[in-house]
Enzyme design. Sequence first.
Site, PDB file in Angstrom:
ATOM      1  N   HIS A 258     -55.909  56.683  70.209  1.00 20.91           N
ATOM      2  CA  HIS A 258     -54.492  56.172  69.550  1.00 20.91           C
ATOM      3  C   HIS A 258     -53.569  57.595  69.976  1.00 20.91           C
ATOM      4  O   HIS A 258     -54.012  58.500  70.170  1.00 20.91           O
ATOM      5  CB  HIS A 258     -54.812  56.358  67.845  1.00 20.91           C
ATOM      6  CG  HIS A 258     -55.234  54.982  67.255  1.00 20.91           C
ATOM      7  ND1 HIS A 258     -54.637  53.824  66.822  1.00 20.91           N
ATOM      8  CD2 HIS A 258     -56.672  54.648  67.654  1.00 20.91           C
ATOM      9  CE1 HIS A 258     -55.492  52.961  66.614  1.00 20.91           C
ATOM     10  NE2 HIS A 258     -56.732  53.177  66.954  1.00 20.91           N
TER      11      HIS A 258
ATOM     12  N   ARG B  78     -56.666  42.600  68.052  1.00 19.47           N
ATOM     13  CA  ARG B  78     -57.380  43.103  67.205  1.00 19.47           C
ATOM     14  C   ARG B  78     -56.753  44.308  66.446  1.00 19.47           C
ATOM     15  O   ARG B  78     -56.229  44.450  65.386  1.00 19.47           O
ATOM     16  CB  ARG B  78     -58.917  43.193  67.465  1.00 19.47           C
ATOM     17  CG  ARG B  78     -59.810  43.225  66.106  1.00 19.47           C
ATOM     18  CD  ARG B  78     -59.857  44.842  65.637  1.00 19.47           C
ATOM     19  NE  ARG B  78     -60.165  45.667  66.287  1.00 19.47           N
ATOM     20  CZ  ARG B  78     -60.204  47.104  65.876  1.00 19.47           C
ATOM     21  NH1 ARG B  78     -59.794  47.460  64.740  1.00 19.47           N
ATOM     22  NH2 ARG B  78     -60.595  48.002  66.968  1.00 19.47           N
ATOM     23  N   ASP B  79     -56.984  45.430  67.221  1.00 20.58           N
ATOM     24  CA  ASP B  79     -56.608  46.882  66.662  1.00 20.58           C
ATOM     25  C   ASP B  79     -54.900  46.870  66.342  1.00 20.58           C
ATOM     26  O   ASP B  79     -54.410  47.562  65.425  1.00 20.58           O
ATOM     27  CB  ASP B  79     -57.102  48.061  67.493  1.00 20.58           C
ATOM     28  CG  ASP B  79     -57.376  49.229  66.894  1.00 20.58           C
ATOM     29  OD1 ASP B  79     -57.006  49.225  65.539  1.00 20.58           O
ATOM     30  OD2 ASP B  79     -57.692  50.316  67.474  1.00 20.58           O
TER      31      ASP B  79
ATOM     32  N   CYS C 153     -53.582  53.175  61.800  1.00 17.86           N
ATOM     33  CA  CYS C 153     -54.670  53.385  61.061  1.00 17.86           C
ATOM     34  C   CYS C 153     -54.209  53.692  59.461  1.00 17.86           C
ATOM     35  O   CYS C 153     -53.514  54.531  59.300  1.00 17.86           O
ATOM     36  CB  CYS C 153     -55.295  54.664  61.314  1.00 17.86           C
ATOM     37  SG  CYS C 153     -56.757  55.280  60.247  1.00 17.86           S
TER      38      CYS C 153
ATOM     39  N   HIS D   9     -61.566  55.281  73.204  1.00 17.28           N
ATOM     40  CA  HIS D   9     -60.707  54.700  72.261  1.00 17.28           C
ATOM     41  C   HIS D   9     -59.643  55.526  71.703  1.00 17.28           C
ATOM     42  O   HIS D   9     -60.009  56.357  70.844  1.00 17.28           O
ATOM     43  CB  HIS D   9     -61.520  53.738  71.334  1.00 17.28           C
ATOM     44  CG  HIS D   9     -60.619  53.107  70.131  1.00 17.28           C
ATOM     45  ND1 HIS D   9     -60.498  51.585  70.341  1.00 17.28           N
ATOM     46  CD2 HIS D   9     -60.108  53.532  69.163  1.00 17.28           C
ATOM     47  CE1 HIS D   9     -59.708  51.057  69.440  1.00 17.28           C
ATOM     48  NE2 HIS D   9     -59.380  52.340  68.556  1.00 17.28           N
TER      49      HIS D   9
ATOM     50  N   ASN E  50     -52.908  52.023  69.482  1.00 14.48           N
ATOM     51  CA  ASN E  50     -53.496  52.589  70.450  1.00 14.48           C
ATOM     52  C   ASN E  50     -52.751  53.054  71.699  1.00 14.48           C
ATOM     53  O   ASN E  50     -51.434  52.562  71.558  1.00 14.48           O
ATOM     54  CB  ASN E  50     -54.438  51.311  71.090  1.00 14.48           C
ATOM     55  CG  ASN E  50     -55.612  50.937  70.254  1.00 14.48           C
ATOM     56  OD1 ASN E  50     -55.740  49.891  69.738  1.00 14.48           O
ATOM     57  ND2 ASN E  50     -56.429  51.905  69.761  1.00 14.48           N
TER      58      ASN E  50
END
Length: 316
Positions: free
Chosen positions: A210, A16-17, A241, A208, A250
Amino acid sequence: MQALPKRVEVVEMGPRDGFQMEHRWIPTEVKIEVVNALARTGLPIIQVTSFVHPKAVPQLRDAEQVMAGIERLPGVIYEALVPNMRGAERAIAARADKVNLMLSVTDSHSLANANRTTDQALRELEPVVRLCQDRGVPATGGMATALGCPFEGFPPAERLIWVVERYVGLGLGEIGVADTAGMANPVLVHDRLSRLRDRFPDVHFSLHLHDTRRMATANVLAALQVGIDRFDGAVGGLGGCPYAPGATGNITTEDMVHMLHEMGIETGVDLDALIAIARRLPEIVGHPVESCLVRAGKSRDVIGRRKQGQDKVGAA
Ligand code: ZN
């Protein structure tokens, strides 16, 4: 060193990310294959996709097909990101085991990303949480930019407490604290998470991170020291992002799992299997990935190689 958790849950965000930032179309069957391979490594939770508007994130426009196509290994939680009511309805219809709700802790990021303030986002999540509760689907409350915002800097602890209070008021017991733009340092992480843990001892917080500025593994250690035992990561460090220039993905799951194992912390993840997936990623996404383990192997592998005399390294 302070006593650290003996076991940590690693949540895989790559599909997903990570994939959501890839420009080259990743075929649905390849996404399915990656999720299935990740599940077989023993990762307990996989964020499979996001039920956002297909125009907002074209790469994940096949969310329904991916959810329908994956195999469901017993014991693995197949989670989906959900930005709003429509997304929640779609995720529940697609049999997501769990949903991850998302908002930005800072108003400026929230306005840029979702065209609403944090307070408006919280209000709009009320019926979404109710729907999940009615349908028996557990939900995590996400807190983007909690540890650094590209527009506003570092939100004060009071701001985080305010958001967590609102989430708890909605009935949520699991909250994800995010360093969306990779700005946080270990002292900040320790401060904010210890305050949140003291204030909300019954809430299960996850982190979470990054790894934009290479502080993520240090931040994991800072969080372990305050007892955080659930961390998101992305295989191959995929992601970024759109609102934070130069932001990378991430924390690399295999690098984090390796560090945890070396520290004697269990994850239940088959690290070799995970590294094998990371090795295949460049061919899937069309560019190199950020993986120390792909580049250098496990610490213990190197010891083995040198003993057998296969690794003739001249330098000290
Ligand atoms: Zn993220």
